[in-house]
Scaffold this motif. Sequence first.
Motif, PDB file in Angstrom:
ATOM      1  N   ALA A 163       0.836  -1.203   0.000  1.00  0.00           N
ATOM      2  CA  ALA A 163       0.000   0.000   0.000  1.00  0.00           C
ATOM      3  C   ALA A 163       0.869   1.250   0.000  1.00  0.00           C
ATOM      4  CB  ALA A 163      -0.935  -0.016   1.202  1.00  0.00           C
ATOM      5  N   LYS A 164       1.930   1.249   0.817  1.00  0.00           N
ATOM      6  CA  LYS A 164       2.853   2.384   0.856  1.00  0.00           C
ATOM      7  C   LYS A 164       3.581   2.540  -0.477  1.00  0.00           C
ATOM      8  CE  LYS A 164       3.994   5.013   3.379  1.00  0.00           C
ATOM      9  NZ  LYS A 164       3.703   6.478   3.442  1.00  0.00           N
ATOM     10  N   LEU A 165       4.000   1.417  -1.076  1.00  0.00           N
ATOM     11  CA  LEU A 165       4.712   1.484  -2.347  1.00  0.00           C
ATOM     12  C   LEU A 165       3.799   2.004  -3.460  1.00  0.00           C
ATOM     13  CD1 LEU A 165       6.824  -1.817  -2.293  1.00  0.00           C
ATOM     14  CD2 LEU A 165       7.481   0.476  -1.552  1.00  0.00           C
ATOM     15  N   LYS A 166       2.555   1.566  -3.489  1.00  0.00           N
ATOM     16  CA  LYS A 166       1.595   2.060  -4.481  1.00  0.00           C
ATOM     17  C   LYS A 166       1.366   3.562  -4.304  1.00  0.00           C
ATOM     18  CE  LYS A 166      -2.150  -0.389  -5.132  1.00  0.00           C
ATOM     19  NZ  LYS A 166      -3.326  -1.239  -4.822  1.00  0.00           N
ATOM     20  N   GLU A 167       1.275   3.991  -3.072  1.00  0.00           N
ATOM     21  CA  GLU A 167       1.113   5.423  -2.793  1.00  0.00           C
ATOM     22  C   GLU A 167       2.309   6.216  -3.306  1.00  0.00           C
ATOM     23  OE1 GLU A 167       1.578   8.118   1.163  1.00  0.00           O
ATOM     24  OE2 GLU A 167       0.232   6.385   1.360  1.00  0.00           O
ATOM     25  N   MET A 168       3.518   5.675  -3.106  1.00  0.00           N
ATOM     26  CA  MET A 168       4.725   6.349  -3.580  1.00  0.00           C
ATOM     27  C   MET A 168       4.777   6.390  -5.094  1.00  0.00           C
ATOM     28  SD  MET A 168       7.483   4.788  -0.855  1.00  0.00           S
ATOM     29  CE  MET A 168       8.890   5.495  -1.701  1.00  0.00           C
ATOM     30  N   ALA A 169       4.356   5.299  -5.755  1.00  0.00           N
ATOM     31  CA  ALA A 169       4.341   5.272  -7.217  1.00  0.00           C
ATOM     32  C   ALA A 169       3.384   6.310  -7.783  1.00  0.00           C
ATOM     33  CB  ALA A 169       3.961   3.875  -7.704  1.00  0.00           C
ATOM     34  N   GLU A 170       2.298   6.563  -7.066  1.00  0.00           N
ATOM     35  CA  GLU A 170       1.337   7.578  -7.500  1.00  0.00           C
ATOM     36  C   GLU A 170       1.838   8.985  -7.230  1.00  0.00           C
ATOM     37  OE1 GLU A 170      -2.140   6.582  -5.330  1.00  0.00           O
ATOM     38  OE2 GLU A 170      -2.591   4.762  -6.502  1.00  0.00           O
ATOM     39  N   THR A 171       2.654   9.132  -6.188  1.00  0.00           N
ATOM     40  CA  THR A 171       3.135  10.453  -5.778  1.00  0.00           C
ATOM     41  C   THR A 171       4.383  10.882  -6.534  1.00  0.00           C
ATOM     42  OG1 THR A 171       2.263  10.040  -3.557  1.00  0.00           O
ATOM     43  CG2 THR A 171       3.838  11.849  -3.789  1.00  0.00           C
ATOM     44  N   TYR A 172       5.321   9.909  -6.748  1.00  0.00           N
ATOM     45  CA  TYR A 172       6.618  10.238  -7.352  1.00  0.00           C
ATOM     46  C   TYR A 172       6.747   9.569  -8.715  1.00  0.00           C
ATOM     47  CZ  TYR A 172       7.495  11.116  -2.367  1.00  0.00           C
ATOM     48  OH  TYR A 172       7.412  11.533  -1.075  1.00  0.00           O
ATOM     49  N   LYS A 173       7.049  10.357  -9.732  1.00  0.00           N
ATOM     50  CA  LYS A 173       7.187   9.811 -11.089  1.00  0.00           C
ATOM     51  C   LYS A 173       8.442   8.957 -11.243  1.00  0.00           C
ATOM     52  CE  LYS A 173       4.663  13.562 -13.388  1.00  0.00           C
ATOM     53  NZ  LYS A 173       4.730  14.633 -14.408  1.00  0.00           N
ATOM     54  N   ASP A 174       9.426   9.149 -10.348  1.00  0.00           N
ATOM     55  CA  ASP A 174      10.684   8.406 -10.471  1.00  0.00           C
ATOM     56  C   ASP A 174      10.670   7.090  -9.691  1.00  0.00           C
ATOM     57  OD1 ASP A 174      10.720   9.426  -7.921  1.00  0.00           O
ATOM     58  OD2 ASP A 174      12.648  10.468  -8.105  1.00  0.00           O
ATOM     59  N   VAL A 175       9.527   6.684  -9.173  1.00  0.00           N
ATOM     60  CA  VAL A 175       9.427   5.445  -8.395  1.00  0.00           C
ATOM     61  C   VAL A 175       8.668   4.383  -9.192  1.00  0.00           C
ATOM     62  CG1 VAL A 175       8.460   4.356  -6.336  1.00  0.00           C
ATOM     63  CG2 VAL A 175       9.545   6.610  -6.163  1.00  0.00           C
ATOM     64  N   LYS A 176       9.356   3.257  -9.439  1.00  0.00           N
ATOM     65  CA  LYS A 176       8.737   2.085 -10.049  1.00  0.00           C
ATOM     66  C   LYS A 176       8.493   1.046  -8.950  1.00  0.00           C
ATOM     67  CE  LYS A 176      11.350   2.565 -14.395  1.00  0.00           C
ATOM     68  NZ  LYS A 176      12.317   1.865 -15.290  1.00  0.00           N
ATOM     69  N   VAL A 177       7.395   0.347  -9.038  1.00  0.00           N
ATOM     70  CA  VAL A 177       7.065  -0.637  -8.011  1.00  0.00           C
ATOM     71  C   VAL A 177       6.723  -1.969  -8.660  1.00  0.00           C
ATOM     72  CG1 VAL A 177       5.413  -1.265  -6.205  1.00  0.00           C
ATOM     73  CG2 VAL A 177       6.274   1.076  -6.340  1.00  0.00           C
ATOM     74  N   ILE A 178       7.287  -3.030  -8.091  1.00  0.00           N
ATOM     75  CA  ILE A 178       7.001  -4.402  -8.526  1.00  0.00           C
ATOM     76  C   ILE A 178       6.464  -5.162  -7.326  1.00  0.00           C
ATOM     77  CG2 ILE A 178       7.972  -6.534  -9.470  1.00  0.00           C
ATOM     78  CD1 ILE A 178      10.237  -4.776 -10.663  1.00  0.00           C
ATOM     79  N   ASP A 179       5.341  -5.801  -7.502  1.00  0.00           N
ATOM     80  CA  ASP A 179       4.722  -6.586  -6.423  1.00  0.00           C
ATOM     81  C   ASP A 179       4.831  -8.064  -6.786  1.00  0.00           C
ATOM     82  OD1 ASP A 179       3.313  -7.307  -4.173  1.00  0.00           O
ATOM     83  OD2 ASP A 179       1.335  -6.923  -5.063  1.00  0.00           O
ATOM     84  N   LEU A 180       5.606  -8.837  -5.998  1.00  0.00           N
ATOM     85  CA  LEU A 180       5.792 -10.262  -6.272  1.00  0.00           C
ATOM     86  C   LEU A 180       4.661 -11.076  -5.647  1.00  0.00           C
ATOM     87  CD1 LEU A 180       9.652 -10.757  -5.819  1.00  0.00           C
ATOM     88  CD2 LEU A 180       8.363 -10.066  -7.845  1.00  0.00           C
ATOM     89  N   ALA A 181       4.323 -12.172  -6.316  1.00  0.00           N
ATOM     90  CA  ALA A 181       3.187 -12.991  -5.889  1.00  0.00           C
ATOM     91  C   ALA A 181       3.495 -13.848  -4.674  1.00  0.00           C
ATOM     92  CB  ALA A 181       2.724 -13.873  -7.044  1.00  0.00           C
ATOM     93  N   SER A 182       4.781 -14.076  -4.406  1.00  0.00           N
ATOM     94  CA  SER A 182       5.191 -14.885  -3.268  1.00  0.00           C
ATOM     95  C   SER A 182       6.540 -14.382  -2.784  1.00  0.00           C
ATOM     96  CB  SER A 182       5.269 -16.367  -3.656  1.00  0.00           C
ATOM     97  OG  SER A 182       5.593 -17.173  -2.541  1.00  0.00           O
ATOM     98  N   ASN A 183       6.995 -14.890  -1.654  1.00  0.00           N
ATOM     99  CA  ASN A 183       8.295 -14.499  -1.143  1.00  0.00           C
ATOM    100  C   ASN A 183       9.377 -15.336  -1.805  1.00  0.00           C
ATOM    101  OD1 ASN A 183      10.516 -15.141   1.253  1.00  0.00           O
ATOM    102  ND2 ASN A 183       9.945 -13.002   1.075  1.00  0.00           N
ATOM    103  N   PHE A 184      10.208 -14.681  -2.624  1.00  0.00           N
ATOM    104  CA  PHE A 184      11.237 -15.383  -3.381  1.00  0.00           C
ATOM    105  C   PHE A 184      12.645 -15.111  -2.863  1.00  0.00           C
ATOM    106  CE2 PHE A 184       7.641 -15.301  -6.246  1.00  0.00           C
ATOM    107  CZ  PHE A 184       7.660 -16.560  -6.821  1.00  0.00           C
ATOM    108  N   GLY A 185      12.786 -14.308  -1.821  1.00  0.00           N
ATOM    109  CA  GLY A 185      14.092 -14.040  -1.240  1.00  0.00           C
ATOM    110  C   GLY A 185      14.711 -12.769  -1.798  1.00  0.00           C
ATOM    111  N   GLN A 186      15.636 -12.218  -1.017  1.00  0.00           N
ATOM    112  CA  GLN A 186      16.229 -10.919  -1.336  1.00  0.00           C
ATOM    113  C   GLN A 186      16.896 -10.882  -2.701  1.00  0.00           C
ATOM    114  OE1 GLN A 186      19.555  -9.741   1.102  1.00  0.00           O
ATOM    115  NE2 GLN A 186      19.231  -7.572   0.732  1.00  0.00           N
ATOM    116  N   HIS A 187      17.691 -11.881  -3.031  1.00  0.00           N
ATOM    117  CA  HIS A 187      18.457 -11.829  -4.269  1.00  0.00           C
ATOM    118  C   HIS A 187      17.566 -12.025  -5.489  1.00  0.00           C
ATOM    119  CE1 HIS A 187      22.840 -12.148  -2.783  1.00  0.00           C
ATOM    120  NE2 HIS A 187      22.071 -11.672  -1.816  1.00  0.00           N
TER     121      HIS A 187
END
Length: 319
Positions: A52-76
């Motif tokens: 929710a915070k990331l989506k809000e940032m993507a709407e607020t800042y043009k330089d922010v891209k957001v990717i939402d993963l369907a499951s936890n795949f690990g940091q790398h």
Amino acid sequence: MLYSVVIPCYRSDQTIEHVVNLTRDEIKKLDRGNVEFVLVNDCSPDEGKTIAKLKEMAETYKDVKVIDLASNFGQHNALMAALRHADGDVIIGMDDDGQTHPSQLPKLFEALDKGYDLVYGYYPEKKHSWFRNIGSRFNDFTVNLMIKKPKEVRTSSYFVVRKFIRDYAVEYTGSYTYLLGLFMRCTQNIASVPVQHFDRESGESGYTLKQLIRLWSSIIGFSVIPLRIASITGFFFAGVGMLEALTILIRKFIDPNLSMGWPSLMCAISFFFGLNFVFLGMIGEYLGRMFLGMNKEPQYVIKATYNITKSQDGREDLL
């Protein structure tokens, strides 16, 4: 010049916007060029607060891209998703909790400007728990051994890397990603500089012992050294066994009444059976990863994106 800041996000709704704003201000202060942020929600288990915070940032800042993963795949693996969607000439890897502080970027850029392809920031003093610090030392030892990382190079999750290294690294499609191994396939022109390790701005580390072991085990996919160690160890103990057998045989000829020793025999059998199972398990790990690779286990699955039109390879859903 465009700089891409790639950040995997996990329970970071309280910290990520501050990290992004500090980094944007630092890049602007340094007059390095333009900046974009690629933020990946690694299926954060916080009732949707992080996305929710990331989506809000993507709407607020043009330089922010957001990717939402369907499951936890690990940091790398999350970082690989971010790297594929980064358009910058230089990519900056950071954490979401403020410990990889933007104020330390000038030190990394100074080394990059000397001509290095990849620069890591390392922490002379870490703000981690004692078991994380012990784990880091063990990880450094095994990385130096298995993928022949130069001993003078110290690594962390804080790095800057040139675009051509990223372009080669993202060709890897295996599900067990280890970024240092991928980067070192591309270049040996690597530097590391000491940076200050800041306290977390909020919350606690999302890494459990299980996750740390899983991350460390990803090194296996980039080295055959463990198999060679297994072979050498096997030959060593086989030689020791033959010498022991010869010694017992000679002593038996000298003293026919010599007892062979049932307890010692059972201990030896148990030890060598255990050793065999360890190495069989190691071989099985390699075979299992080959099997998963042939079955195309995904590196990650993208559920949704925001401020992104398409990925590097033109696909949007599955990589």
